[in-house]
Design a protein around this motif. Structure first.
Motif, short mmCIF file in Angstrom:
data_model
loop_
_atom_site.label_atom_id
_atom_site.label_comp_id
_atom_site.label_asym_id
_atom_site.label_seq_id
_atom_site.Cartn_x
_atom_site.Cartn_y
_atom_site.Cartn_z
N PHE A 135 0.69 -1.11 0.16
CA PHE A 135 -0.11 0.17 0.07
C PHE A 135 0.72 1.12 -0.23
CE2 PHE A 135 -2.30 3.37 2.59
CZ PHE A 135 -2.81 3.59 1.27
N MET A 136 2.01 0.73 0.12
CA MET A 136 2.34 2.36 0.54
C MET A 136 3.79 2.96 -0.48
SD MET A 136 3.46 3.09 3.53
CE MET A 136 5.20 4.34 3.36
N HIS A 137 3.04 2.42 -1.74
CA HIS A 137 3.28 2.69 -3.27
C HIS A 137 3.11 3.70 -3.31
CE1 HIS A 137 -0.40 1.35 -4.72
NE2 HIS A 137 -0.39 2.10 -5.62
N GLN A 138 1.66 4.21 -2.44
CA GLN A 138 1.16 4.84 -3.29
C GLN A 138 1.86 6.78 -2.64
OE1 GLN A 138 -1.90 5.89 -4.28
NE2 GLN A 138 -3.30 3.58 -3.82
N PHE A 139 2.87 6.16 -1.36
CA PHE A 139 3.46 7.09 -1.81
C PHE A 139 4.82 8.03 -2.96
CE2 PHE A 139 1.08 6.03 1.96
CZ PHE A 139 0.74 7.49 2.37
N PRO A 148 0.27 -7.15 0.52
CA PRO A 148 -0.58 -7.79 1.88
C PRO A 148 -1.70 -6.24 2.38
CG PRO A 148 1.33 -6.84 2.60
CD PRO A 148 1.33 -6.70 1.50
N GLY A 149 -1.85 -6.12 2.17
CA GLY A 149 -2.32 -4.37 3.64
C GLY A 149 -1.48 -4.61 4.44
N ALA A 184 0.32 -3.30 15.89
CA ALA A 184 -0.23 -5.02 15.72
C ALA A 184 -1.70 -5.47 16.37
CB ALA A 184 1.04 -5.70 15.48
N LYS A 185 -1.55 -4.97 17.40
CA LYS A 185 -2.42 -5.72 18.55
C LYS A 185 -3.29 -5.39 17.86
CE LYS A 185 0.77 -6.01 22.14
NZ LYS A 185 2.22 -5.89 21.42
N THR A 186 -4.09 -4.28 17.50
CA THR A 186 -5.26 -3.31 17.26
C THR A 186 -5.93 -4.54 15.81
OG1 THR A 186 -4.50 -1.94 15.23
CG2 THR A 186 -4.14 -1.66 17.85
N PRO A 187 -7.45 -3.80 15.69
CA PRO A 187 -8.00 -4.94 14.85
C PRO A 187 -7.26 -4.54 12.88
CG PRO A 187 -9.37 -3.58 16.39
CD PRO A 187 -8.32 -3.40 16.79
N MET A 188 -7.10 -3.08 13.34
CA MET A 188 -6.51 -2.71 11.64
C MET A 188 -5.35 -3.50 11.07
SD MET A 188 -3.83 0.66 13.01
CE MET A 188 -3.57 1.02 11.44
N VAL A 189 -4.51 -4.43 11.63
CA VAL A 189 -3.32 -5.14 11.35
C VAL A 189 -4.37 -6.58 11.24
CG1 VAL A 189 -2.01 -6.02 12.04
CG2 VAL A 189 -2.28 -3.45 12.48
N GLN A 190 -4.25 -7.00 10.51
CA GLN A 190 -4.21 -8.97 9.89
C GLN A 190 -2.47 -9.27 10.29
OE1 GLN A 190 -6.01 -9.03 6.50
NE2 GLN A 190 -4.80 -8.43 4.88
N PRO A 246 -5.92 -6.82 0.72
CA PRO A 246 -7.13 -6.91 0.65
C PRO A 246 -8.10 -6.36 0.46
CG PRO A 246 -5.14 -5.99 2.12
CD PRO A 246 -4.88 -5.77 1.14
N LYS A 247 -9.65 -7.10 0.09
CA LYS A 247 -10.90 -5.70 0.26
C LYS A 247 -11.22 -4.74 0.97
CE LYS A 247 -15.54 -6.80 -1.07
NZ LYS A 247 -16.39 -7.66 -1.08
N LEU A 248 -10.70 -4.90 2.17
CA LEU A 248 -10.80 -3.32 2.40
C LEU A 248 -9.27 -2.48 2.45
CD1 LEU A 248 -12.99 -4.25 6.06
CD2 LEU A 248 -13.81 -3.47 3.48
N THR A 249 -8.93 -2.52 1.81
CA THR A 249 -7.62 -2.07 1.41
C THR A 249 -6.52 -2.62 2.77
OG1 THR A 249 -8.50 -0.10 1.04
CG2 THR A 249 -5.69 0.42 1.75
N MET A 250 -6.60 -2.66 4.04
CA MET A 250 -5.53 -2.81 4.42
C MET A 250 -5.67 -4.41 5.87
SD MET A 250 -3.53 -0.27 4.42
CE MET A 250 -2.34 1.03 5.63
#
Length: 288
Positions: A137-141, A194-195, A217-223, A249-253
């Motif tokens: 996703f970081m390719h965006q930058f 991989p998001g 890494a312990k939050t829902p924003m990370v798979q 990933p379908k939800l971006t991250m």
């Protein structure tokens, strides 16, 4: 229904080369492929961890030495490997302090892009099915400076260098697809990301970001790494995966594999051609 490892077609009799197969996304990709019946050549720099994992995975896991930060190692690996079905350009470094490869390249660009560019070119005649290249996703930058690709004239900025290398991965995967199709080849080229996956890649910045990412890494924003590997596995095994497309990933991250959006700069044909020519010049490897 969301695509999962249960949807991987039987891979019996098929052979994969996976770079960086000893940990993180590469390990999860390798585990899933072995479980589906494939033979996997684990192309790794760290032989100790690779051999330990291969011992657990069984006789269809084969370890081979590959250091993408050394073109001599890339060439030696390519000479040793026979024909196979799928190349997965997975290995990578993220936001590390400034370092140089054996050939003098900035370490992230040299490993993430130039090493894989050379590897793909040297192995392409041995690939029967497809090439999958990992971006982020970081390719965006990413803001590729082709006049200073290896950060020799500018103050080094680790996150910018990482983003640049991931934009290069995306551009390479897309341009490879176009050139393969133009040449009449039946080999496909897909790109995946991989998001935000907890892979261990995040712990090597040697900065305060290591602690922040450990908390994140312990939050829902990370798979998990296993979930993060699904876009790669889809691109590498699904009969529905299409050449030139970018999967994430379908939800971006987070979420199951899906066709991913991306920075439109990756479609700039002039930049893609210039990056390709420069990559051939720097590596000494002609690709198509």
């Amino acid at each position: 229904m969301a695509w999962s490892t249960a949807d991987i077609p039987d891979q019996s009799g098929r052979k994969f080369v996976v770079t960086g197969a000893n940990s993180g996304l590469g390990e999860q990709t390798t585990r899933a492929l072995i479980a589906a019946g494939a033979t996997v050549v684990m192309a790794c720099r760290n032989q100790d961890t690779a051999n330990a994992l291969a011992a657990k995975l069984g006789e269809r896991a084969h370890v081979e030495k590959l250091d993408l930060a050394d073109l001599a190692s890339v060439r030696a690996f390519a000479e040793r490997v026979g024909e196979f079905d799928v190349l997965i350009n997975n290995a990578g470094l993220m936001a590390i302090p400034e370092r140089r490869t054996a050939d003098g390249f900035e370490m992230q660009m040299g490993t993430n892009h130039l090493g894989h560019f050379a590897l793909t070119g040297l192995l392409l005649e041995k690939v029967s099915d497809r090439v999958v290249t990992l971006s982020s996703f970081m390719h965006q930058f990413g803001r590729l400076n082709l006049g200073d690709l290896n950060w020799e004239k500018r103050r080094y900025l680790r996150w910018n260098a990482y983003a640049d290398s991931k934009m290069a991965n995306l551009m390479f995967g897309k341009e490879l697809a176009r050139r393969l199709e133009t040449s009449g080849s039946t080999v496909s080229s897909m790109i995946a990301h991989p998001g935000y996956a907890d892979t261990g890649l995040q712990g090597h910045t040697e900065s305060f970001m290591d602690q922040l990412m450990a908390i994140a890494a312990k939050t829902p924003m990370v798979q998990s790494a296993a979930a993060g590997a699904l876009p790669t596995l889809y691109a590498a095994t699904s009969p529905d995966a299409q050449t030139g497309l970018f999967y994430g990933p379908k939800l971006t991250m987070v979420g199951p594999p899906h066709v991913s959006g991306y920075n439109g700069k990756a479609n700039n044909q002039g930049t893609r051609n210039a990056l390709w020519d420069l990559s051939e010049e720097l590596t000494g490897v002609k690709v198509l």
